[in-house]
Structure formats: C-alpha cells, structure tokens
Design an enzyme around this catalytic site. Sequence first.
Site, PDB file in Angstrom:
ATOM      1  N   GLY A  91       0.827  -1.204   0.000  1.00 57.61           N
ATOM      2  CA  GLY A  91       0.000   0.000   0.000  1.00 57.61           C
ATOM      3  C   GLY A  91       0.859   1.251   0.000  1.00 57.61           C
ATOM      4  CB  VAL A 115      -1.254  -7.970  -1.563  1.00 56.78           C
ATOM      5  CG1 VAL A 115      -1.200  -8.945  -0.400  1.00 56.78           C
ATOM      6  CG2 VAL A 115       0.142  -7.441  -1.900  1.00 56.78           C
ATOM      7  CD  GLU A 172     -14.722  18.049   1.943  1.00 55.89           C
ATOM      8  OE1 GLU A 172     -14.067  18.713   2.746  1.00 55.89           O
ATOM      9  OE2 GLU A 172     -14.294  17.014   1.435  1.00 55.89           O
ATOM     10  CG  ASP A 192      -8.336   4.797   6.414  1.00 54.46           C
ATOM     11  OD1 ASP A 192      -7.975   5.457   7.407  1.00 54.46           O
ATOM     12  OD2 ASP A 192      -8.893   5.301   5.420  1.00 54.46           O
ATOM     13  CB  ALA A 232      -4.577  11.872   5.348  1.00 56.73           C
ATOM     14  N   GLY A 288      -0.305   4.347   0.039  1.00 59.11           N
ATOM     15  CA  GLY A 288      -1.157   5.479   0.425  1.00 59.11           C
ATOM     16  C   GLY A 288      -0.414   6.320   1.452  1.00 59.11           C
ATOM     17  CG  PHE A 289      -2.267   9.781   3.121  1.00 61.13           C
ATOM     18  CD1 PHE A 289      -1.599  10.960   2.843  1.00 61.13           C
ATOM     19  CD2 PHE A 289      -3.518   9.587   2.562  1.00 61.13           C
ATOM     20  CE1 PHE A 289      -2.164  11.930   2.040  1.00 61.13           C
ATOM     21  CE2 PHE A 289      -4.096  10.552   1.753  1.00 61.13           C
ATOM     22  CZ  PHE A 289      -3.420  11.725   1.485  1.00 61.13           C
ATOM     23  N   GLY A 290      -0.186   6.044   4.753  1.00 54.95           N
ATOM     24  CA  GLY A 290       0.562   5.296   5.753  1.00 54.95           C
ATOM     25  C   GLY A 290       1.810   4.642   5.168  1.00 54.95           C
TER      26      GLY A 290
HETATM   27  C1  LIG Z   1     -13.293  10.852  -0.587  1.00 51.58           C
HETATM   28  C2  LIG Z   1     -12.385  10.867   0.617  1.00 51.58           C
HETATM   29  C3  LIG Z   1     -12.092  12.065   1.230  1.00 51.58           C
HETATM   30  C4  LIG Z   1     -11.245  12.112   2.323  1.00 51.58           C
HETATM   31  N1  LIG Z   1     -10.967  13.315   2.889  1.00 51.58           N
HETATM   32  C5  LIG Z   1     -10.069  13.374   3.901  1.00 51.58           C
HETATM   33  C6  LIG Z   1      -9.691  14.644   4.441  1.00 51.58           C
HETATM   34  O1  LIG Z   1     -10.198  15.697   4.007  1.00 51.58           O
HETATM   35  N2  LIG Z   1      -8.755  14.646   5.432  1.00 51.58           N
HETATM   36  C7  LIG Z   1      -8.189  13.498   5.899  1.00 51.58           C
HETATM   37  O2  LIG Z   1      -7.320  13.557   6.752  1.00 51.58           O
HETATM   38  N3  LIG Z   1      -8.553  12.303   5.431  1.00 51.58           N
HETATM   39  C8  LIG Z   1      -9.473  12.210   4.439  1.00 51.58           C
HETATM   40  N4  LIG Z   1      -9.843  10.989   3.943  1.00 51.58           N
HETATM   41  C9  LIG Z   1      -9.323   9.768   4.575  1.00 51.58           C
HETATM   42  C10 LIG Z   1      -7.909   9.476   4.151  1.00 51.58           C
HETATM   43  O3  LIG Z   1      -7.781   9.585   2.752  1.00 51.58           O
HETATM   44  C11 LIG Z   1      -7.534   8.096   4.641  1.00 51.58           C
HETATM   45  O4  LIG Z   1      -7.683   8.062   6.043  1.00 51.58           O
HETATM   46  C12 LIG Z   1      -6.105   7.750   4.289  1.00 51.58           C
HETATM   47  O5  LIG Z   1      -5.959   7.690   2.893  1.00 51.58           O
HETATM   48  C13 LIG Z   1      -5.698   6.420   4.925  1.00 51.58           C
HETATM   49  O6  LIG Z   1      -4.397   6.124   4.532  1.00 51.58           O
HETATM   50  P1  LIG Z   1      -3.950   4.605   4.351  1.00 51.58           P
HETATM   51  O7  LIG Z   1      -2.472   4.647   4.063  1.00 51.58           O
HETATM   52  O8  LIG Z   1      -4.429   3.788   5.473  1.00 51.58           O
HETATM   53  O9  LIG Z   1      -4.747   4.105   3.079  1.00 51.58           O
HETATM   54  P2  LIG Z   1      -4.815   4.687   1.608  1.00 51.58           P
HETATM   55  O10 LIG Z   1      -4.283   6.071   1.542  1.00 51.58           O
HETATM   56  O11 LIG Z   1      -6.201   4.439   1.157  1.00 51.58           O
HETATM   57  O12 LIG Z   1      -3.817   3.759   0.803  1.00 51.58           O
HETATM   58  C14 LIG Z   1      -4.044   2.391   0.626  1.00 51.58           C
HETATM   59  C15 LIG Z   1      -3.230   1.930  -0.558  1.00 51.58           C
HETATM   60  O13 LIG Z   1      -3.242   0.520  -0.576  1.00 51.58           O
HETATM   61  C16 LIG Z   1      -3.435   0.075  -1.900  1.00 51.58           C
HETATM   62  N5  LIG Z   1      -4.063  -1.245  -1.840  1.00 51.58           N
HETATM   63  C17 LIG Z   1      -5.279  -1.562  -1.351  1.00 51.58           C
HETATM   64  N6  LIG Z   1      -5.509  -2.891  -1.459  1.00 51.58           N
HETATM   65  C18 LIG Z   1      -4.401  -3.419  -2.032  1.00 51.58           C
HETATM   66  C19 LIG Z   1      -4.036  -4.732  -2.414  1.00 51.58           C
HETATM   67  N7  LIG Z   1      -4.860  -5.774  -2.220  1.00 51.58           N
HETATM   68  N8  LIG Z   1      -2.831  -4.928  -2.994  1.00 51.58           N
HETATM   69  C20 LIG Z   1      -2.002  -3.862  -3.206  1.00 51.58           C
HETATM   70  N9  LIG Z   1      -2.298  -2.612  -2.865  1.00 51.58           N
HETATM   71  C21 LIG Z   1      -3.481  -2.383  -2.281  1.00 51.58           C
HETATM   72  C22 LIG Z   1      -4.342   1.132  -2.513  1.00 51.58           C
HETATM   73  O14 LIG Z   1      -4.243   1.116  -3.933  1.00 51.58           O
HETATM   74  C23 LIG Z   1      -3.803   2.403  -1.888  1.00 51.58           C
HETATM   75  O15 LIG Z   1      -2.786   2.999  -2.660  1.00 51.58           O
HETATM   76  C24 LIG Z   1     -10.678  10.908   2.836  1.00 51.58           C
HETATM   77  C25 LIG Z   1     -10.976   9.700   2.213  1.00 51.58           C
HETATM   78  C26 LIG Z   1     -11.817   9.672   1.116  1.00 51.58           C
HETATM   79  C27 LIG Z   1     -12.116   8.361   0.444  1.00 51.58           C
END
Ligand SMILES: Cc1cc2nc3c(=O)[nH]c(=O)nc-3n(C[C@H](O)[C@H](O)[C@H](O)COP(=O)(O)OP(=O)(O)OC[C@H]3O[C@@H](n4cnc5c(N)ncnc54)[C@H](O)[C@@H]3O)c2cc1C
Length: 420
Positions: free
Chosen positions: A9, A77, A169, A298, A314, A11-13
């Site tokens: 992943g 994955v 929003e 998340d 995030a 993403g942010f984490g």
């Molecule tokens: C529409 C929307 C608006 C938001 N607005 C805000 C905001 O204004 N402020 C704020 O702080 N937070 C906001 N959030 C929440 C924030 O985006 C999440 O809390 C944050 O992205 C969590 O980070 P993460 O690293 O856990 O997951 P994510 O950032 O979601 O990253 C997960 C990553 O894992 C990858 N992945 C998933 N499954 C698999 C797999 N099986 N195999 C390989 N890769 C995989 C995905 O492609 C992705 O790149 C918002 C979320 C959404 C959906």
Amino acid sequence: MTHHVVIVGAGFGGLAAAQGLAGADVRITIIDQRNHHLFQPLLYQVGTATLATSEIAWPVRHLLRKRKEVTTLLGAVTGVDTENRKVLLEDGGIVAYDTLILATGARHAYFGHDEWEPFAPGLKTLEDATTIRRRVLLSFERAEREADPARRAALLTFVIVGGGPTGVELSGAIAELAHQNLPEEYRHIDTRKARVVLIEAGPRILPSFTEDLSAYAHASLERLGVEIQLGQAVRECSDQGVIYGDQPLAAKVILWAAGVRASAAAAWAGLPADNAGRALVEPDLTAPGHPEIFVIGDTATINAWHGKAVPGIAPAAKQQGTHVARTIRMRLRGNTAQRPFRYRHSGNLATIGKRAAVIDFGWIKVRGWLAWWLWGLAHIYFLIGVRNRLAVALSWLWIYATGSRSAHLITQGEQRPRPN
Ligand SMILES: Cc1cc2nc3c(=O)[nH]c(=O)nc-3n(C[C@H](O)[C@H](O)[C@H](O)COP(=O)(O)OP(=O)(O)OC[C@H]3O[C@@H](n4cnc5c(N)ncnc54)[C@H](O)[C@@H]3O)c2cc1C
C-alpha cells in the site's frame, strides 16, 4: 543479507513508512495495486469537475525514484503466508519479507447491500471520481434533451447519501456547479432548478464536529440550495432513485458517501478484526503474535487517542507510518522494547462549497471564508510537488474569481460501437 521490509500500500501510511526508513540499513519493496499515490481529500473535486486527475495523484515509482534501496512493484496482494513470511500476489507472484507493513486502506461499504453499488458509486479511487463526474455531467446533458417533465426532474435530482465530510463536500460542490456554474451553458433546462438532496440517517450532518460547527455547515449548505434530510436511512437504491424512510425520490444520480469497510488485510494474515474489517492491533501497531507484521492506517483500529479509537484520516495513517519506521530503525539497532503508538490530533476540516469551511482544531474553531482559506492552504501544503501546488492553487483562484471550471470533460465512458 540486508533486512527486507515489504510495504503493501503506497497510500498515506505506506509512503510515510517508506519515508521514515530513508537512510536505514534496509531493502524496501513497496507493492500497490495502482501505480499512483492518491490524495483522497481532494477526490471530490475531481468528481465535481474542479480538478483534473493528474493534479491529485502521482506515480509511486517516480516519487521513490531517488531511493536506490526501494523497489516499487505494481501488483494486487491477495494473501500473506505468515508462517513462511511471504506476501502472495494475485498473479501468482510471491515476495518474501523480514518485516511486513500492511497499509492497504479502506473502501466504502453498503451496509450489506453491495447490489446498490452500480446505482450509487462511492468515492475512493480516481476511477470512482471520473465515474461520478461522468454521471453528473451526463445527467445535465440528458436533461437538456428530455421532453418529459418527470424524467427531466429525475435527471436533475442529485442524491448524496451520508452527511460526513465527503457527503457535505460533494453536495456543496454539485449545488454550486448546478446553481452557479452551469446555468448559462444550457438552453432548454434551468440548471438552477436542479435538486441536490443530502440524506443522513443520524440527527445531524458532520457528526464528528461540534454541534455549532455542524449547525453552521447545515445552514451554509442550505444557502447553497442543498436540501438536507436528517434522521432517515436510505432503504433502497436503484436506477429509479432512492427510498429513504418511507419516501421514494426519483433521481438518476445517486452518490454514496456513507460507511467504510477496511481492506482484507486482517483476513490475509488471519488477524482479529472489528465489524468494519479493521485489524485489531497491539499498542505498537503490530499484529497479535506477529511482531514482524505491522498493520497501519485505515485498515487497522487502535484506541490510541486518549483511550479512543484513532480516526480514519490521513494524518493518523501518516503518524502510524512514521512510528513504525522508527520502531524498525530501533530494532535494527538491537532495541526491541515495545513502543506504543500515540495519536496526536491536529483538527477536523470540511469545506462547504468554494467560499466556506469548518475547522475544529480543538483549542479553536474557525468557520466561514477564513476557514476556507486555511483549508485551501493546508491542502496545497500537503500536495506533492511544486507544479501540482501551483496548478491546484491556480485552478482554485480561477474558479473563485470567475466561477468557471476547467475540468468539465466527460471521459472514460463505456465503449460503444461507432458507425464507420
Ligand atoms: C473521498 C475521501 C475524502 C477524504 N478526505 C479526507 C480529508 O479531508 N482529510 C483526511 O485527513 N482524510 C481524508 N480521507 C481519509 C484518508 O484519505 C484516509 O484516512 C487515508 O488515505 C488512509 O491512509 P492509508 O495509508 O491507510 O490508506 P490509503 O491512503 O487508502 O492507501 C491504501 C493503498 O493501498 C493500496 N491497496 C489496497 N488494497 C491493495 C491490495 N490488495 N494490494 C495492493 N495494494 C493495495 C491502494 O491502492 C492504496 O494505494 C478521505 C478519504 C476519502 C475516500
């Protein structure tokens, strides 16, 4: 052999973990099913024709190009062999790890009604955002050519389910689009008459904010022309519209902004999970019984915010990524003491259209235009790259000054055979 950290992943984490490990004596493999890191907080602006997709997403490979110890893999994955320490990919690929960080986020959930998804898309990926943009813009196009008043009314009714920040929003932006940006572009319909209906099952919108900010957001949305229906859950979504409480509402565009379901990370590793599928992790974010596996962001849940659950936002995912990177660095130096994670909350933010926002920093609350500017500055600051910051700032200033949006393109529709 150099210690191998696998991050699933980007993403942010996951990215924060990779950044926190810069300079450490490790090899890193980062795996994502998409080739880009996505700035989800601005996704609704792609969905409502304000920003282009390339302004809020960046190829992971490019972001990490200078880090020679990092290998980026595109792949989905589907499992983890915790006994043999291997990550299993959908295409049969296998990646061995010494330490594993699962950071695969969450998706929207339909409370057991997955059959509603085709009628009520949620907002999580760039594809979701372009689907929403296409449906919203196509509905105006179809209404322009529709002679039947009832069908035209349904095409000009936009329902948003869920009154959290995303629902607020989306509804504010669609109301502005319909009531302020589009009217002069259409000849047979008055887009100012379009209905934007926000349905929330709870007693108020923005439940994670204080009551006064939530009341302010409610009044501001109504001023933009959004109809807010509280205290009634949606019982049915179909191609005809929704039923909420006992009332049917004919609508051709329904957007889903309610409910969250974690990725399947907990199931891959056989970990205990809560109702939303989030892995229940130890205080140091490790998987129970597996100190070599961390689950963050998340896709995990932990009561590390003065005894409360850490919110799915995030900054929380980033803080967890940084924390885990530090733990790994200390372990490499021989310090295996457990380091509990503690979340530091800096605030809740939500925008209401392009001139107002609400921000709750805890010690101070801000609302109105000042909050909107603070929200805008914060988001520009967190975007990646000078070019994107400038592009987004320019797009916003342009819309702010002229009301005209540049991203009104209907693209990526279903392929249809064309006459030669
Ligand atoms: C529409 C929307 C608006 C938001 N607005 C805000 C905001 O204004 N402020 C704020 O702080 N937070 C906001 N959030 C929440 C924030 O985006 C999440 O809390 C944050 O992205 C969590 O980070 P993460 O690293 O856990 O997951 P994510 O950032 O979601 O990253 C997960 C990553 O894992 C990858 N992945 C998933 N499954 C698999 C797999 N099986 N195999 C390989 N890769 C995989 C995905 O492609 C992705 O790149 C918002 C979320 C959404 C959906």
